[in-house]
Design an enzyme around this catalytic site. Structure first.
Site, PDB file in Angstrom:
ATOM      1  N   ARG A 190       0.036  -8.667  13.474  1.00 18.20           N
ATOM      2  CA  ARG A 190      -0.592  -7.642  12.625  1.00 18.20           C
ATOM      3  C   ARG A 190      -1.542  -8.282  11.617  1.00 18.20           C
ATOM      4  NH1 ARG A 190       4.474  -4.736  10.376  1.00 18.20           N
ATOM      5  NH2 ARG A 190       2.986  -3.476   9.192  1.00 18.20           N
TER       6      ARG A 190
ATOM      7  N   ARG B   7      11.766  -6.396   4.605  1.00 13.61           N
ATOM      8  CA  ARG B   7      11.644  -4.954   4.344  1.00 13.61           C
ATOM      9  C   ARG B   7      12.650  -4.167   5.204  1.00 13.61           C
ATOM     10  NH1 ARG B   7       5.660  -2.651   4.380  1.00 13.61           N
ATOM     11  NH2 ARG B   7       5.653  -3.153   6.585  1.00 13.61           N
TER      12      ARG B   7
ATOM     13  N   ARG C  53      -9.039   1.378   9.433  1.00 11.99           N
ATOM     14  CA  ARG C  53      -8.567   0.024   9.703  1.00 11.99           C
ATOM     15  C   ARG C  53      -9.590  -0.790  10.470  1.00 11.99           C
ATOM     16  NH1 ARG C  53      -2.670   0.909   9.123  1.00 11.99           N
ATOM     17  NH2 ARG C  53      -1.596  -1.071   9.341  1.00 11.99           N
TER      18      ARG C  53
ATOM     19  N   ARG D 273      11.923  -1.983  10.663  1.00 16.12           N
ATOM     20  CA  ARG D 273      10.931  -1.470  11.611  1.00 16.12           C
ATOM     21  C   ARG D 273      10.743  -2.518  12.706  1.00 16.12           C
ATOM     22  NH1 ARG D 273       5.796   0.061   7.945  1.00 16.12           N
ATOM     23  NH2 ARG D 273       4.760  -0.856   9.720  1.00 16.12           N
TER      24      ARG D 273
ATOM     25  N   LYS E 114       0.831  -1.209   0.000  1.00 15.62           N
ATOM     26  CA  LYS E 114       0.000   0.000   0.000  1.00 15.62           C
ATOM     27  C   LYS E 114       0.864   1.257   0.000  1.00 15.62           C
ATOM     28  CE  LYS E 114      -2.087  -0.859   3.918  1.00 15.62           C
ATOM     29  NZ  LYS E 114      -1.406  -2.114   4.294  1.00 15.62           N
TER      30      LYS E 114
END
Ligand code: AMP
Length: 222
Positions: free
Chosen positions: A170, A125, A86, A159, A13
Site C-alpha cells: 500500500r 491497528r 488517490r 484488517r 486520516k
C-alpha cells in the site's frame, strides 16, 4: 467546509476526519469504509473490490468514482473526503464532480508521517468488528483488552490489508499514485501541511485550525 484528507496509509486520516466530522457536524466520506462495508455485505461492488483491497492495490477508478459521485450529490456543500482522490484520474474526476455541483474544495489537509513509522503504526491497528471503532495496541488501546469502548462488543480484529506485507504494498502504491497529488493541490494553494507524527489530540487541534483556515503550513514535504 469541503475538505480532502490526503496522506499515506496509517497517517491518521480516518481518525482525524472522524474527530473533525464530530466537531463540525459534517459528513465523513471514507471510500475505504464504504468499500469495507460493501465487502462485508458481499454486494457486487464489494466482491469486485475485495480482490484489490486484500492485496493492497487500488480498486478500479470507475468503482470508487461512482461511490463518491453518488454521495457528493447528497452532501453537496459540506463533506470530509477521506481516501479519495488517490490518483490523478480520480482528482480530475473530483474536479468535474465539483464543477457540476457548482462548488470547489475549501482545503486539502495533508497529514505527513514518515514511512518508517507507518508500517509499525498500521500493523498495531485493530478495529471493532461490530461498530468499526479504531484502536491501536500501543497508542490507543481499549480500556479493557479486546473489548470495544464504544459499543461493548468483544472482538477487535485486524484488517486483512493491515498485515505488514500488504502495508508495504500500500505504501508503494501511495508513493507512485497518490503522493503526486500533494504538488497538484499545493500549486492550487489548497494544501495544508500537518505533522501527523504526534499525539492524536495535538494533530486534531492543527487539523481543526487548518480546516477553519487559521493554521497548517501551506508548504509540502512529500
Ligand atoms: P483506506 O481505508 O483508505 O486505507 O482504504 C483501504 C483500501 O480500499 C485501499 O488500500 C484500496 O484498496 C481501497 N480504496 C480506498 N479508497 C480508494 C480509492 N480512492 N481508489 C482506489 N482504491 C481505494
Amino acid at each position: 467546509m469541503r475538505l480532502v484528507f490526503l496522506g499515506p496509509p496509517g497517517a491518521g486520516k480516518g481518525t482525524q476526519a472522524k474527530l473533525l466530522s464530530k466537531e463540525q457536524g459534517i459528513p465523513h466520506l471514507s471510500t475505504g469504509d464504504v468499500l469495507r462495508e460493501a465487502m462485508s455485505k458481499g454486494t457486487p461492488t464489494g466482491l469486485r473490490a475485495k480482490e484489490f483491497v486484500d492485496k493492497g492495490y487500488l480498486v478500479p477508478d470507475e468503482v470508487v468514482d461512482a461511490l463518491v459521485r453518488e454521495r457528493l450529490q447528497a452532501a453537496r456543500d459540506r463533506f470530509l473526503l477521506d481516501g479519495y482522490p488517490r490518483n490523478r484520474s480520480q482528482a480530475d474526476e473530483l474536479d468535474r464532480m465539483l464543477a457540476q455541483l457548482k462548488t470547489s474544495l475549501s482545503a486539502v489537509i495533508y497529514i505527513h508521517v514518515a514511512d518508517e513509522t507507518l508500517v509499525k503504526r498500521v500493523s498495531g491497528r485493530r478495529s471493532c468488528s461490530k461498530c468499526g471503532q479504531v484502536y491501536h495496541l500501543e497508542a490507543k488501546p481499549p480500556k479493557r483488552a479486546d473489548v470495544c469502548d464504544a459499543c461493548g462488543n468483544k472482538g477487535l480484529v485486524q484488517r486483512p490489508d493491515d498485515r505488514a506485507e500488504v502495508v508495504r504494498e500500500r505504501l508503494t502504491v501511495y508513493h507512485k499514485n497518490t503522493a503526486p497529488l500533494v504538488e497538484r493541490y499545493k500549486s492550487k494553494g489548497l494544501l495544508r501541511w500537518i505533522d501527523g507524527d504526534r499525539p492524536i489530540d495535538a494533530v486534531a487541534r492543527d487539523v481543526s485550525a487548518a480546516a477553519k483556515g487559521t493554521g497548517g503550513a501551506p508548504g509540502a514535504k512529500a
